[in-house]
Design a protein around this motif. Structure first.
Motif, mmCIF file in Angstrom:
data_model
loop_
_atom_site.group_PDB
_atom_site.id
_atom_site.type_symbol
_atom_site.label_atom_id
_atom_site.label_comp_id
_atom_site.label_asym_id
_atom_site.label_seq_id
_atom_site.Cartn_x
_atom_site.Cartn_y
_atom_site.Cartn_z
ATOM 1 N N PHE A 24 0.853 -1.190 0.000
ATOM 2 C CA PHE A 24 0.000 0.000 0.000
ATOM 3 C C PHE A 24 0.885 1.234 0.000
ATOM 4 N N ASN A 38 -5.933 2.370 -0.744
ATOM 5 C CA ASN A 38 -5.724 1.210 -1.619
ATOM 6 C C ASN A 38 -4.680 0.272 -1.018
ATOM 7 N N CYS A 39 -4.980 -1.013 -1.134
ATOM 8 C CA CYS A 39 -4.112 -1.999 -0.482
ATOM 9 C C CYS A 39 -4.270 -3.357 -1.192
ATOM 10 N N SER A 40 -3.190 -4.078 -1.292
ATOM 11 C CA SER A 40 -3.237 -5.465 -1.807
ATOM 12 C C SER A 40 -2.326 -6.329 -0.936
ATOM 13 N N ASN A 92 -8.511 -3.090 0.509
ATOM 14 C CA ASN A 92 -8.844 -1.664 0.546
ATOM 15 C C ASN A 92 -9.652 -1.325 1.795
ATOM 16 N N ALA A 123 0.899 2.003 6.476
ATOM 17 C CA ALA A 123 0.396 3.014 5.529
ATOM 18 C C ALA A 123 0.071 4.257 6.360
#
Length: 370
Positions: A24, A38-40, A92, A123
């Motif tokens: 992120f 946003n994040c994965s 997310n 983050a």
């Protein structure tokens, strides 16, 4: 006959079938907006995700240390934090109505059938506010004004301007006195996300300068009369910045002026002059409409003229009465005081007639006297 066997290999999540990890980036958000972080995430293939969660460092009073607490355990409004990811690589996080207290570091963790993993780096969420700038904040009427909205975050955001709650269409304009007020900028479409208000002070020269007289009419000799000046100006005209003039001649300085024992000589045209150090089209001194003061007084300087000056018995004589008065005298009465020729002493006062001119058609000896 030979047979052929087809073997299909299906790789189940992790999505990338790779090592453990969370990806992120830092996020900047305006206070009051709703944003998505946003994040994965990734994990080895062959395992399933059973639980996910976001957390923040929080001071634990019991232990005296900072610990990670899941967002669901923090004292925030319902659905302030909303997980909009899934169990298949999307992590997310949506934050509604971002506040200053939301600023800080966020960690994502997930649990699989094999193990659990928490991001090693956070983050970071930075929370900024719109800042309204009015240049200049104090301006003379007719000068240019520019409005600038500082976003604080690098992302381009459309903004709109308001003055006292009313939409402002142009961020650059020539100031009018009605443009004075409290200005703020807001995010277009999210007008509740707004800056603090900034005051625009529009200065202007005196307008609507007026002079009033009390009493307004029927001013009688010997009475009192008061003059008062007023105007609309910014900054307001100070009392000493007013001047009173009569027939173009300076009378006094001050917002008010009182005359005790008014005399006929006080009659004339009066006007008030005002200034506040602000010019309008090159003019500094502003004048009121002139007001006429008409002092009324009774007849004075009464005199009688005789024509002809030397009369003989039997001739025609006109006696004319003259007087100075305001309003002009319109009622004249004549009296005759005979003189006794024997004693030379005046007799009784007798009515002789009315009107400004008394005519004696034929002078007789009996007309002698006062």
């Amino acid at each position: 006959m030979e047979s052929c066997v087809l073997i299909i290999l299906v790789a189940m999540p992790g999505v990338w079938g790779g090592a453990w990890g969370v990806t992120f980036g830092d996020l900047c958000a305006l206070k009051g907006t709703s944003v998505v972080m946003n994040c994965s995430y990734d994990y080895p293939s062959g395992y399933s995700v059973t639980n996910v969660g976001w957390s923040r460092p929080h001071y634990a009073a019991a232990s005296g240390k900072w610990r990670l607490f899941f967002l669901s355990r923090l004292p925030t409004p319902p659905v302030h934090f909303e997980y909009v990811g899934d169990y298949n690589g999307n992590c997310n996080l949506k934050i509604h109505d971002v506040q200053r207290t939301d600023e800080g570091n966020y960690y994502f963790s997930f649990v699989t059938t094999l193990d659990r993993y928490t991001s090693t780096t956070p983050a970071r969420l930075s929370v900024k506010e719109l800042t309204a700038i009015v240049r200049p904040s104090t301006v003379a009427e007719g000068d240019d004004v520019s409005l600038t909205c500082v976003l604080g975050c690098p992302a381009r955001t459309a903004v709109v301007w308001f003055r006292d709650g009313q939409r402002v269409l142009k961020p650059v304009f020539q100031a009018r006195r009605e443009d004075a007020g409290r200005y703020y900028c807001a995010v277009l479409g999210q007008e509740t996300v707004r800056s603090a208000s900034v005051v625009l002070n529009v200065q202007y020269a005196p307008k609507n300068v007026t002079l009033s007289v009390s009493p307004p009419r029927g001013v009688v000799q010997g009475s009192s009369v008061a003059f008062a000046c007023a105007s609309d100006a910014n900054p307001p005209v100070t009392p000493t910045a007013y001047s009173l003039y009569k027939d173009g001649q300076f009378v006094s300085a001050g917002q008010s002026h009182t005359v005790l024992g008014v005399q006929p000589s006080h009659s004339g045209l009066y006007r008030c002059q005002a200034w506040n150090n602000v010019s309008w089209r090159g003019v500094d001194l502003m004048n009121s409409t002139e007001i006429r003061l008409d002092v009324q007084y009774g007849p004075a300087y009464i005199s009688v003229s005789l024509e002809p000056q030397h009369a003989v018995e039997g001739s025609r004589v006109n006696l004319t009465c003259s007087a100075v008065a305001n309003p002009a005298a319109d009622n004249y009465t004549w009296w005759h005081k005979r003189t006794d020729s024997a004693s030379s002493s005046p007799g009784p006062m007798l009515w002789a007639g009315s009107g400004r001119v008394l005519t004696l058609p034929a002078v007789e000896a009996s007309h002698a006297g006062l």
